[in-house]
Design a protein around this motif. Structure first.
Motif, PDB file in Angstrom:
ATOM      1  N   GLY A  53     -14.587   8.256   5.595  1.00 10.82           N
ATOM      2  CA  GLY A  53     -13.875   9.470   5.236  1.00 10.82           C
ATOM      3  C   GLY A  53     -12.371   9.399   5.391  1.00 10.82           C
ATOM      4  N   LYS A  54     -11.813   8.232   5.698  1.00 10.91           N
ATOM      5  CA  LYS A  54     -10.373   8.086   5.895  1.00 10.91           C
ATOM      6  C   LYS A  54      -9.817   6.985   5.007  1.00 10.91           C
ATOM      7  N   ARG A  55      -8.536   7.104   4.677  1.00 10.41           N
ATOM      8  CA  ARG A  55      -7.838   6.058   3.933  1.00 10.41           C
ATOM      9  C   ARG A  55      -7.226   5.092   4.940  1.00 10.41           C
ATOM     10  N   GLU A  56      -7.815   3.920   5.065  1.00  9.33           N
ATOM     11  CA  GLU A  56      -7.325   2.896   5.982  1.00  9.33           C
ATOM     12  C   GLU A  56      -6.544   1.850   5.194  1.00  9.33           C
ATOM     13  N   THR A  57      -5.394   1.455   5.690  1.00 13.86           N
ATOM     14  CA  THR A  57      -4.571   0.453   5.018  1.00 13.86           C
ATOM     15  C   THR A  57      -5.112  -0.943   5.307  1.00 13.86           C
ATOM     16  N   VAL A  58      -5.393  -1.705   4.242  1.00 15.05           N
ATOM     17  CA  VAL A  58      -5.963  -3.043   4.397  1.00 15.05           C
ATOM     18  C   VAL A  58      -5.043  -4.142   3.868  1.00 15.05           C
ATOM     19  N   PHE A  59      -3.896  -3.753   3.272  1.00 16.00           N
ATOM     20  CA  PHE A  59      -2.930  -4.730   2.760  1.00 16.00           C
ATOM     21  C   PHE A  59      -1.613  -4.004   2.515  1.00 16.00           C
ATOM     22  N   PRO A  60      -0.480  -4.682   2.803  1.00 13.42           N
ATOM     23  CA  PRO A  60      -0.296  -6.039   3.340  1.00 13.42           C
ATOM     24  C   PRO A  60      -0.562  -6.096   4.844  1.00 13.42           C
TER      25      PRO A  60
END
Length: 378
Positions: free
Chosen positions: A356-363
């Motif tokens: 349910g969350k927007r997690e940053t995976v890049f960079p």
């Protein structure tokens, strides 16, 4: 790509005015925001309508500077000629992803010297996506991609470029499969990807119906990780729109700060201020860049000590500050300089929906979580 940038612009103007306004040659002035909808992202709306909105802002409302759109590339490029003719310094902040912007400035600098772009473009986005694909090859041994794109110019072009670049990197590719704006059934492309044995589903769509695509992908349990430029997946309400079936979707938000992360010391201050003012997190492409553009413009005006367009344009060319998504500098063609390190350039942000969350995976320098695969791919 209109309402979120508007909110970012208004928030920045309110903050600047609360601190006393803009110092122009020793005199403080408040900012006043004037807004007109160019409607250029609506189906069948001609470019001339966007140009009429620009003209009304200049002639009827005496606007000194422009920040925001038009968002559709065709309308923005036509707007550049009009804005330059009226000598209005403009910072494009949303949509308008074509590399033709830099080409137009390079080919006729004197005509377009008042135009700047403070967010990434399709050329840099493809390079950033390819870097993620390289890591998927290395970490998971993935080698097959299915491409699905919307039937608009930037998406078709992006799909073709990705097709060529991925094959050069050793990927097997099927597609691009092209869908008209408003499509609600994507089963043919999903079945084609399944039969091909795709491990990655590359998507380039700026229509809200892409949330329907992700629901269908989830219901099929298609063993292909969805990655791309996916308008619906940028938004904080994507989870509710897909009833949680957007889980694992990876979307390119163009610049950091369009979802929570810590690219610089300013990023989370912006995220918290936006949420406090508007009741939700930043909303994807154009949000952080529009907020940053106002501060960048004000900083240039104060250095110029004037609102003279030539003086402000010259000051913008010398900009070198740390902003919400990294170091803000423009190249010789007035395009913001990108980078994967916020100390060197404007940093992109690719997020994945997790729980349910927007997690940053890049960079890697700004990640908030490791990339995850759907359980049916593990």
């Amino acid at each position: 790509y209109g309402w979120a940038p508007e909110r970012g612009i208004i928030l920045a103007a309110e903050e600047i005015n609360a601190a006393g306004g803009v110092n122009v040659g020793g005199v403080m002035h408040p900012l006043q925001v004037e807004v007109l909808d160019t409607r250029d992202l609506e189906p069948s709306v001609p470019v001339s309508d966007a140009l009429s909105a620009i003209e009304r802002l200049i002639m009827d409302r005496n606007v000194d500077f422009f920040v925001g759109g038009p968002a559709r590339s065709e309308a923005a490029m036509a707007g550049m000629d009009l804005l330059s003719r009226h000598q209005r310094v403009t910072i494009f902040t949303t949509g308008f992803l074509t590399p033709m912007f830099q080409k137009m400035v390079a080919e006729d600098y004197d005509k377009h010297k008042y135009c700047f772009r403070i967010h990434g473009n399709s050329q840099t986005m493809v390079g950033e996506m390819l870097a993620l694909y390289d890591s998927l090859q290395e970490d998971y041994g993935f080698e097959k991609v299915a491409i699905m794109v919307q039937d608009v110019a930037h998406a078709r072009a992006g799909g073709e470029i990705m097709n060529e670049q991925l094959q050069e990197r050793g990927w097997s590719v099927t597609g691009p499969r092209v869908y008209p704006t408003g499509t609600l059934d994507y089963s043919d492309g999903l079945f084609r990807a399944r039969d091909f044995g795709a491990q990655v589903l590359f998507i380039w769509m700026d229509m809200p119906e892409s949330s329907v695509l992700m629901r269908q992908w989830y219901d099929m349990e298609l063993p292909a990780l969805p990655i791309g430029f996916i308008c619906a997946a940028e938004q904080p309400d994507f989870w509710d729109a897909t009833e949680g079936k957007g889980e694992y979707t990876i979307a390119h938000l163009v610049n950091a700060g369009n979802a929570p992360c810590e690219a610089t010391s300013l990023t989370m201050d912006f995220v918290r201020a936006y949420e406090a003012r508007w009741g939700l997190e930043p909303e994807g492409l154009g949000t952080s860049s529009s907020y940053q553009a106002v501060y960048t413009l004000v900083e240039a005006i104060e250095r110029a000590g004037s609102i003279d367009p030539d003086a402000v344009a010259a000051a913008l060319e010398e900009t070198d500050i740390i902003g919400v998504y990294g170091r803000v500098r423009f190249d010789e063609n007035h395009q913001i300089i990108p980078g994967l390190d916020p100390e060197e350039g404007a940093v992109p942000q690719l997020i994945q929906w997790q729980d349910g969350k927007r997690e940053t995976v890049f960079p890697p320098v700004i990640t908030t979580s490791e990339l995850k695969l759907p359980p049916w791919m593990e």
